[in-house]
Design a protein around this motif. Sequence first.
Motif, PDB file in Angstrom:
ATOM      1  N   GLN A  94       0.807  -1.212   0.000  1.00  0.00           N
ATOM      2  CA  GLN A  94       0.000   0.000   0.000  1.00  0.00           C
ATOM      3  C   GLN A  94       0.845   1.270   0.000  1.00  0.00           C
ATOM      4  O   GLN A  94       0.300   2.367  -0.088  1.00  0.00           O
ATOM      5  CB  GLN A  94      -0.914   0.002   1.229  1.00  0.00           C
ATOM      6  N   GLY A  95       2.157   1.121   0.125  1.00  0.00           N
ATOM      7  CA  GLY A  95       3.019   2.292   0.216  1.00  0.00           C
ATOM      8  C   GLY A  95       4.316   2.104  -0.527  1.00  0.00           C
ATOM      9  O   GLY A  95       4.348   1.551  -1.630  1.00  0.00           O
ATOM     10  N   ARG A 350       3.751   4.542   4.300  1.00  0.00           N
ATOM     11  CA  ARG A 350       2.440   4.604   3.629  1.00  0.00           C
ATOM     12  C   ARG A 350       1.742   5.902   4.004  1.00  0.00           C
ATOM     13  O   ARG A 350       1.689   6.258   5.179  1.00  0.00           O
ATOM     14  CB  ARG A 350       1.565   3.414   4.043  1.00  0.00           C
ATOM     15  N   GLY A 357       0.669   3.284  -3.844  1.00  0.00           N
ATOM     16  CA  GLY A 357       1.151   2.050  -3.259  1.00  0.00           C
ATOM     17  C   GLY A 357       1.925   1.192  -4.239  1.00  0.00           C
ATOM     18  O   GLY A 357       2.076   1.508  -5.415  1.00  0.00           O
TER      19      GLY A 357
END
Length: 476
Positions: A94-95, A350, A357
């Motif tokens: 996600q990051g 994140r 992401g």
Amino acid sequence: MSATSSSPQYSRSSRSALSRRAFGGAVGAGAAAAAVGLPATAEAQERPFRAAPHRGAKRPNILFILGDDLGWADLSSYGAPHIKTPNLDRLARQGVRFTDAYAGSATCSPTRFSLYTGRFPGRTKGGLAEPIADKSAGLEPTHPTLASLLRDAGYATALIGKWHCGYLPDYSPTRSGWDEFFGNFGGALEYYSKLGLGGEYDLYEGDAEYKDLRYYTRILTERASEYVRRDHGDKPWLLNLNFTTPHWPWIADGDTEESAEIVRRIRAGEQGALWHQDGGSVEKYTEMVQDLDRSVGEVLKALKKSGQEKDTLVFFASDNGGERFSYNWPLSGNKASLQEGGIRVPTIVRWPARLDGGQVSHEPVFTPDWTATLLDVGGARPDPAYKLDGTSLAPYLLKGEELAERELFWRVRGERALRRGQWKYYRGKGGKDQLFNLAADQREQADRAQDEPKRLAALKAAWEKTDKGLLPYPAA
């Protein structure tokens, strides 16, 4: 790890080209990962880092999570073949996952000094202890910190977990900018009894003892989850969440018999009982790392339920390299050493409002950079006379600006290191100056000192120039 994601085996341009080929699609990525024995899911969605366009985000909440003595490859997303960390792997997807990120030092308290002050540990007396083991040193309350500067900029601030920057009555998070503190002052504690290195009880709320004999990681997870769910009004917040997992003693949740035996030995006056030199195993260590992963997952779940996930910058790293049972391959060295295995750490960032992401960055960065970055994105402006030793990564992360080549500096008693670009100057306790090309040899086995004498001399001179501006170590 494959060279495309965690190994600086190529120049930046060739790495990017290889990354595009390897991660251009799920099938290609899966094949590339399988070829080196990695789970395809760990790598399939990663792509070279690229800043996202500005999306008008407000100042973020900051959830800064540290593991304790977690090695560079102890997460499955960093190549651990036997440890499963689905929550941290999801955070990475996600990051942005950093492959060449470093701690500010090779042990606990100096790295925390570098994070809290944004400066080399050797700029402060307390940072010279490696690590702090008694009440003779600590972080002076008058010294600006990440927390005090953000608090002055309008943030609510809290530290939950391990402080390790000095003991009462002179030193405390609540005297250094954190509005709230719940945790332990020392470098280690027994997970159930909360007995520290000197046999003292070491769990506090503010500056008062707090009794809770449950497993420590559970307590910290509950406290952190409560904090992120709390209504902070219009204030953004900073939470430093400092787990002691997977630091020794090697006690997992439920190991009450092992806990009782260590407590017995501590109370009998056995010096070093908490070090647990006769305990632990790879399997027990794996259990502790996976418990850390579950705990981080619980806090992130609470954050999501609070509705603040989008506007919260979540940072995860370790305070230094891994210890006895850690998985550091292919790096050499462990905690306390300035070889790569002692200072390179897993690092994930994140921020849904500002960062796309599934990205990976190979830029060399270290702890003081994150202090400068968080002050930047939080709108804190230190006095110009206050020298930060890190570089704000905000222009790189948020605007796509290139990072200028710079020097990352470390020193510990008996060792020195400096990285400039792909080159690392290193002198170990044997006193020999060595030079390594990390792009070709991240294991630090091919000493290029004789082949590159001018480069070695330049990096050595750069290290010595920085060292002259730091406090000398007291006589041993």
